[in-house]
Design a protein around this motif. Structure first.
Motif, PDB file in Angstrom:
ATOM      1  N   LEU A  53      30.420  55.418  61.340  1.00  0.00           N
ATOM      2  CA  LEU A  53      29.765  54.571  60.313  1.00  0.00           C
ATOM      3  C   LEU A  53      28.261  54.903  60.306  1.00  0.00           C
ATOM      4  CD1 LEU A  53      29.758  52.092  58.319  1.00  0.00           C
ATOM      5  CD2 LEU A  53      29.274  50.687  60.347  1.00  0.00           C
ATOM      6  N   TYR A  54      27.786  55.164  59.094  1.00  0.00           N
ATOM      7  CA  TYR A  54      26.326  55.395  58.950  1.00  0.00           C
ATOM      8  C   TYR A  54      25.702  54.211  58.248  1.00  0.00           C
ATOM      9  CZ  TYR A  54      22.015  57.142  56.781  1.00  0.00           C
ATOM     10  OH  TYR A  54      20.735  57.256  56.327  1.00  0.00           O
ATOM     11  N   LEU A  55      24.597  53.687  58.833  1.00  0.00           N
ATOM     12  CA  LEU A  55      23.880  52.581  58.195  1.00  0.00           C
ATOM     13  C   LEU A  55      22.406  52.982  58.062  1.00  0.00           C
ATOM     14  CD1 LEU A  55      25.235  49.341  59.967  1.00  0.00           C
ATOM     15  CD2 LEU A  55      25.554  49.991  57.568  1.00  0.00           C
ATOM     16  N   ALA A  56      21.826  52.665  56.882  1.00  0.00           N
ATOM     17  CA  ALA A  56      20.370  52.890  56.699  1.00  0.00           C
ATOM     18  C   ALA A  56      19.736  51.610  56.196  1.00  0.00           C
ATOM     19  CB  ALA A  56      20.121  54.020  55.729  1.00  0.00           C
ATOM     20  N   SER A  57      18.728  51.152  56.911  1.00  0.00           N
ATOM     21  CA  SER A  57      18.038  49.909  56.506  1.00  0.00           C
ATOM     22  C   SER A  57      16.549  50.220  56.321  1.00  0.00           C
ATOM     23  CB  SER A  57      18.243  48.864  57.625  1.00  0.00           C
ATOM     24  OG  SER A  57      17.332  47.807  57.446  1.00  0.00           O
ATOM     25  N   ASP A  58      16.037  49.675  55.258  1.00  0.00           N
ATOM     26  CA  ASP A  58      14.571  49.872  55.123  1.00  0.00           C
ATOM     27  C   ASP A  58      13.851  48.967  56.095  1.00  0.00           C
ATOM     28  OD1 ASP A  58      14.397  47.330  54.085  1.00  0.00           O
ATOM     29  OD2 ASP A  58      14.281  47.999  51.989  1.00  0.00           O
ATOM     30  N   LEU A  59      12.494  49.138  56.220  1.00  0.00           N
ATOM     31  CA  LEU A  59      11.737  48.379  57.236  1.00  0.00           C
ATOM     32  C   LEU A  59      10.941  47.234  56.605  1.00  0.00           C
ATOM     33  CD1 LEU A  59      10.489  51.382  59.392  1.00  0.00           C
ATOM     34  CD2 LEU A  59      12.461  49.898  59.771  1.00  0.00           C
ATOM     35  N   ARG A  60      11.258  46.914  55.348  1.00  0.00           N
ATOM     36  CA  ARG A  60      10.488  45.873  54.653  1.00  0.00           C
ATOM     37  C   ARG A  60      10.497  44.572  55.430  1.00  0.00           C
ATOM     38  NH1 ARG A  60      12.590  47.202  49.639  1.00  0.00           N
ATOM     39  NH2 ARG A  60      13.529  45.142  49.408  1.00  0.00           N
ATOM     40  N   ALA A  61      11.669  44.258  56.050  1.00  0.00           N
ATOM     41  CA  ALA A  61      11.745  43.000  56.808  1.00  0.00           C
ATOM     42  C   ALA A  61      10.662  42.970  57.879  1.00  0.00           C
ATOM     43  CB  ALA A  61      13.117  42.867  57.436  1.00  0.00           C
ATOM     44  N   ILE A  62      10.574  44.151  58.584  1.00  0.00           N
ATOM     45  CA  ILE A  62       9.545  44.228  59.638  1.00  0.00           C
ATOM     46  C   ILE A  62       8.157  44.094  59.017  1.00  0.00           C
ATOM     47  CG2 ILE A  62       8.473  45.731  61.342  1.00  0.00           C
ATOM     48  CD1 ILE A  62      11.152  47.026  61.798  1.00  0.00           C
ATOM     49  N   TYR A  63       7.950  44.864  57.959  1.00  0.00           N
ATOM     50  CA  TYR A  63       6.609  44.854  57.353  1.00  0.00           C
ATOM     51  C   TYR A  63       6.270  43.488  56.790  1.00  0.00           C
ATOM     52  CZ  TYR A  63       6.659  49.915  57.940  1.00  0.00           C
ATOM     53  OH  TYR A  63       6.706  51.156  58.490  1.00  0.00           O
ATOM     54  N   ASP A  64       7.226  42.854  56.166  1.00  0.00           N
ATOM     55  CA  ASP A  64       6.936  41.513  55.610  1.00  0.00           C
ATOM     56  C   ASP A  64       6.540  40.563  56.721  1.00  0.00           C
ATOM     57  OD1 ASP A  64       7.379  42.432  53.131  1.00  0.00           O
ATOM     58  OD2 ASP A  64       9.411  41.541  52.878  1.00  0.00           O
ATOM     59  N   THR A  65       7.336  40.522  57.747  1.00  0.00           N
ATOM     60  CA  THR A  65       7.042  39.613  58.866  1.00  0.00           C
ATOM     61  C   THR A  65       5.675  39.972  59.478  1.00  0.00           C
ATOM     62  OG1 THR A  65       9.405  39.685  59.308  1.00  0.00           O
ATOM     63  CG2 THR A  65       8.002  38.638  60.969  1.00  0.00           C
ATOM     64  N   PHE A  66       5.495  41.286  59.634  1.00  0.00           N
ATOM     65  CA  PHE A  66       4.249  41.737  60.256  1.00  0.00           C
ATOM     66  C   PHE A  66       3.039  41.383  59.393  1.00  0.00           C
ATOM     67  CE2 PHE A  66       1.444  45.102  62.029  1.00  0.00           C
ATOM     68  CZ  PHE A  66       1.536  44.668  63.344  1.00  0.00           C
ATOM     69  N   ARG A  67       3.205  41.532  58.067  1.00  0.00           N
ATOM     70  CA  ARG A  67       2.122  41.223  57.153  1.00  0.00           C
ATOM     71  C   ARG A  67       1.810  39.741  57.213  1.00  0.00           C
ATOM     72  NH1 ARG A  67       4.233  43.141  52.510  1.00  0.00           N
ATOM     73  NH2 ARG A  67       3.724  45.242  53.124  1.00  0.00           N
ATOM     74  N   LEU A  68       2.844  38.943  57.217  1.00  0.00           N
ATOM     75  CA  LEU A  68       2.652  37.486  57.293  1.00  0.00           C
ATOM     76  C   LEU A  68       1.909  37.133  58.581  1.00  0.00           C
ATOM     77  CD1 LEU A  68       3.241  34.797  55.911  1.00  0.00           C
ATOM     78  CD2 LEU A  68       5.340  34.634  57.264  1.00  0.00           C
ATOM     79  N   SER A  69       2.415  37.755  59.672  1.00  0.00           N
ATOM     80  CA  SER A  69       1.742  37.503  60.954  1.00  0.00           C
ATOM     81  C   SER A  69       0.270  37.912  60.868  1.00  0.00           C
ATOM     82  CB  SER A  69       2.394  38.327  62.069  1.00  0.00           C
ATOM     83  OG  SER A  69       3.700  37.906  62.233  1.00  0.00           O
ATOM     84  N   GLY A  70       0.038  39.076  60.214  1.00  0.00           N
ATOM     85  CA  GLY A  70      -1.348  39.558  60.072  1.00  0.00           C
ATOM     86  C   GLY A  70      -2.195  38.562  59.321  1.00  0.00           C
ATOM     87  N   VAL A  71      -1.674  38.084  58.180  1.00  0.00           N
ATOM     88  CA  VAL A  71      -2.446  37.111  57.391  1.00  0.00           C
ATOM     89  C   VAL A  71      -2.739  35.882  58.217  1.00  0.00           C
ATOM     90  CG1 VAL A  71      -2.294  35.547  55.430  1.00  0.00           C
ATOM     91  CG2 VAL A  71      -1.640  37.941  55.159  1.00  0.00           C
ATOM     92  N   ILE A  72      -1.689  35.385  58.884  1.00  0.00           N
ATOM     93  CA  ILE A  72      -1.894  34.190  59.714  1.00  0.00           C
ATOM     94  C   ILE A  72      -2.928  34.487  60.799  1.00  0.00           C
ATOM     95  CG2 ILE A  72      -0.776  32.653  61.394  1.00  0.00           C
ATOM     96  CD1 ILE A  72       1.812  33.008  59.708  1.00  0.00           C
ATOM     97  N   GLY A  73      -2.728  35.678  61.422  1.00  0.00           N
ATOM     98  CA  GLY A  73      -3.651  36.058  62.490  1.00  0.00           C
ATOM     99  C   GLY A  73      -5.089  36.134  61.989  1.00  0.00           C
ATOM    100  N   LEU A  74      -5.296  36.785  60.808  1.00  0.00           N
ATOM    101  CA  LEU A  74      -6.652  36.894  60.252  1.00  0.00           C
ATOM    102  C   LEU A  74      -7.232  35.524  59.955  1.00  0.00           C
ATOM    103  CD1 LEU A  74      -6.484  40.031  57.927  1.00  0.00           C
ATOM    104  CD2 LEU A  74      -7.835  39.725  60.012  1.00  0.00           C
ATOM    105  N   ALA A  75      -6.372  34.640  59.402  1.00  0.00           N
ATOM    106  CA  ALA A  75      -6.841  33.280  59.093  1.00  0.00           C
ATOM    107  C   ALA A  75      -7.279  32.585  60.365  1.00  0.00           C
ATOM    108  CB  ALA A  75      -5.733  32.498  58.400  1.00  0.00           C
ATOM    109  N   VAL A  76      -6.441  32.737  61.382  1.00  0.00           N
ATOM    110  CA  VAL A  76      -6.787  32.102  62.660  1.00  0.00           C
ATOM    111  C   VAL A  76      -8.086  32.693  63.198  1.00  0.00           C
ATOM    112  CG1 VAL A  76      -6.063  31.868  65.066  1.00  0.00           C
ATOM    113  CG2 VAL A  76      -4.428  31.479  63.214  1.00  0.00           C
ATOM    114  N   LEU A  77      -8.173  34.045  63.090  1.00  0.00           N
ATOM    115  CA  LEU A  77      -9.371  34.720  63.572  1.00  0.00           C
ATOM    116  C   LEU A  77     -10.613  34.194  62.845  1.00  0.00           C
ATOM    117  CD1 LEU A  77     -10.256  37.054  65.467  1.00  0.00           C
ATOM    118  CD2 LEU A  77     -10.183  38.561  63.481  1.00  0.00           C
ATOM    119  N   GLY A  78     -10.482  34.111  61.512  1.00  0.00           N
ATOM    120  CA  GLY A  78     -11.612  33.599  60.712  1.00  0.00           C
ATOM    121  C   GLY A  78     -12.000  32.206  61.151  1.00  0.00           C
TER     122      GLY A  78
END
Lengths: 148, 491
Positions: B141-166
């Motif tokens: 069985l071959y499966l291919a998944s894009d990484l958007r889930a990771i990037y979305d979560t990571f981006r959200l974390s980044g925004v939250i992190g930047l807000a907290v940093l600010g």
């Protein structure tokens, strides 16, 4: 005034009398004309209104006291030396004082001699005699100046 | 502006904010790294779980080569939008079923790769073996998944992190602003105080002390220093004021003294002028009457001699003698006055030569007197030639006069010091005087002898003393009656 005479400028009548006696007692026969103050002396020499007498009328010698009323002896001397006609007229200061400044001023203004009158009358007569003899007989008078 | 020129408040704030910012950034970076790694790991795990489930479910389809079943099974992947492709290979490696149904042939591998899950070309792919326990491998069985889930979560974390940093930075800034005051405030106060002291020279100001820390100690020390400076400044000012006062007092005193000197000088000048006028008047006016008295007495004697008896002539002679004596008196007084008035001109004076000239004059005028004069050679002094001549003339003439009754008269003039110093003496062997009266010798009109014995006016020695005094010298005499006299003088 005739030549060969003496003009005695002296305000003290005693001194006049003593001088005249001293001169006469030594047979100095020349006439003595007496001026009783400086102004009178100037009148005799230069005329009442400043017009000088003829040069031939100048005395042989002026015996000039210093302390005189009106015009003092030094001023008279100055006037005599300032005038062309009397510039060379022999003037002997004959006075009581021998204050140095008088002697210096007298000679500076052109006095020919400075003699102090001694208190001792014998000495005084001696001085008068010598003055008369010297200025009237021994001294060669200056030439008569030509007046313009 | 260079960093070192920043105001201390900004420096402190910048320091605190940058430190806390750095800490926050490092923390955030570490957190982000960890989250990235755990997200990838989580996604990979989730895909492998899903792969294993689908592989397990697809055993039957593969075993029975039921393609429709297999497609049905794969289409269930729709619910996960991140799955971009899925392929089921049979045991020969051929594509058996694919998802989505119309997937491009080149978008998926033609043959299965090695087993396992990995990130490749921006995708997470996995090859899952399809096996049933105890049987040979059925397929892959071959499966291919894009990484958007990771990037979305990571981006959200980044925004939250930047807000907290600010927010954290803002908080750090505000806090540091508040906190740096405790350090900067005392320093600023110190600086302000120091500036006030240096610009206004006002040593009465004090820096406010805030705490008991090192800054407090510094402030305290600074204030103590100021207090000491203030004390010293006050002392200096007081001293200066005192000094000024003293100077003013002295100046005033000097002015007063000057004024008084000036007045004295003016008075002296007036007195001198008066004396001058007086002497001049005496010189001219006082002698004239004497001349009259003497002259007319002489005329009486000459002209009226025969009318006078001996007593009358005698009287007139006395009148003459008196008037002549008065003449001499006046002359001597005038000499004394002249000596007092005369200006002193200092020069080198040859006293020996001067004495020889005076003696020669005496011998010429009175050749009948035989007096032995002994004059030491080389006597010199500094003074006014004319005045010194008058003095020396008086002294030598005195000796000459008072030795008149001495059979062997002798007068000497020499230095009184053994080493030829500045004390001179005139010594004679004449009439001398009683030492009792020594102090009267130099007074005006003071005579120790009668006019019958020795003529004189009593002015000569007064004149000598005045001349010596005017030269800053001193004169004194020693003697004894009939044993001569010695006059000493310094110049």
């Amino acid at each position: 005034m005739n030549p060969g005479k003496i003009l005695l400028v002296e305000d003290n009548p005693d001194d006049v009398a003593l001088t005249l006696r001293a001169l006469k007692s030594h047979n100095i026969t020349n006439d003595v004309v007496v001026a009783q103050d400086g102004a009178q002396a100037l009148d005799i020499l230069f005329g009442v209104n400043g017009k000088g007498p003829a040069a031939t009328e100048l005395p042989a010698v002026v015996l000039l006291d210093l302390k005189l009323p009106k015009v003092n002896g030094m001023e008279v001397l100055q006037r005599i030396r300032a005038d062309e006609g009397t510039r060379l007229l022999p003037v002997v200061i004959l006075t009581s004082s021998d204050e140095e400044r008088d002697v210096i001023e007298g000679y500076s203004l052109g006095a020919n001699s400075y003699v102090r009158k001694p208190v001792d009358f014998v000495e005084f007569t001696q001085a008068a005699k010598q003055l008369g003899l010297y200025w009237l007989l021994m001294n060669r008078a200056p030439p008569v100046p030509r007046r313009p | 502006m260079a960093l070192r020129d920043w105001p201390i408040q900004q420096k402190l704030t910048a320091m605190l904010v940058s430190i806390s910012g750095l800490v926050l950034l490092l923390t955030a970076a570490a957190f982000a790294g960890y989250q990235y790694w755990s997200l990838r790991q989580g996604t990979l795990d989730a895909l492998s779980v899903r792969g294993r489930i689908i592989a397990a479910n697809s055993t039957a389809s593969l075993a029975f080569a039921n393609e429709a079943d297999a497609r049905e099974l794969l289409s269930a992947l729709r619910v996960d939008p991140h799955i971009v492709a899925a392929v089921l290979y049979d045991k020969g490696g051929r594509q058996f079923a694919a998802y989505p149904a119309n997937v491009a042939a080149d978008a998926v591998p033609a043959v299965p790769g090695p087993d396992g899950y990995r990130f490749e070309r921006g995708l997470l792919i996995g090859f899952q073996p399809v096996v049933v326990a105890g049987s040979p491998r059925l397929g892959t069985l071959y499966l291919a998944s894009d990484l958007r889930a990771i990037y979305d979560t990571f981006r959200l974390s980044g925004v939250i992190g930047l807000a907290v940093l600010g927010v954290a930075l803002l908080a750090a800034y505000l806090l540091s602003r508040a906190l740096q005051r405790t350090i900067s405030q005392p320093i600023l106060a110190l600086a302000e105080t120091a500036k006030a002291v240096s610009t206004r020279q006002d040593y009465s100001v004090r820096a406010p002390q805030v705490g008991a820390d090192e800054l407090g100690v510094l402030t305290n020390a600074f204030n103590q220093m100021l207090a000491r400076i203030q004390d010293q400044d006050r002392a200096v000012r007081e001293n200066a004021a005192q000094l000024e006062q003293r100077v003013a007092d002295r100046t005033h005193e000097l002015q007063e003294r000057n004024e008084s000197l000036r007045r004295n000088a003016a008075e002296l000048l007036a007195a001198n002028t008066e004396l001058d006028a007086f002497a001049y008047s005496v010189s001219h006016d006082l002698r004239a009457p004497l001349r009259s008295i003497d002259g007319f007495s002489q005329i009486l004697l000459e002209d009226y001699s025969e009318k006078l008896d001996d007593a009358g002539r005698e009287s007139l002679q006395r009148v003459r003698a008196a008037s002549q004596r008065m003449g001499t008196l006046i002359d001597d007084l005038l000499k004394l006055a002249r000596v007092t008035r005369a200006e002193i001109r200092t020069e080198d004076v040859d006293l020996s030569g001067m004495a020889r000239e005076i003696v020669a004059d005496l011998q010429r005028t009175t050749p009948e007197r035989q007096v032995e004069f002994e004059i030491a050679p080389g006597l010199k002094a500094r003074g006014d030639t004319r005045l010194l001549r008058v003095a020396l003339d008086n002294l030598l003439r005195n000796s000459w006069k008072y030795t008149a009754k001495q059979p062997a008269p002798r007068v000497e003039f020499r230095s009184a010091d053994a080493n030829g110093g500045r004390t001179f003496m005139v010594r004679d062997n004449g009439a001398g005087f009683d030492m009792k009266y020594a102090d009267k010798l130099f007074g005006v009109f003071q005579r120790l002898h009668s006019a019958a014995d020795f003529e004189g006016t009593g002015i000569g020695l007064a004149t000598v003393r005045r001349i010596i005094n005017r030269h800053g010298g001193r004169i004194w005499a020693e003697g004894a009656v009939d044993q001569g006299a010695t006059f000493y003088f310094t110049l």
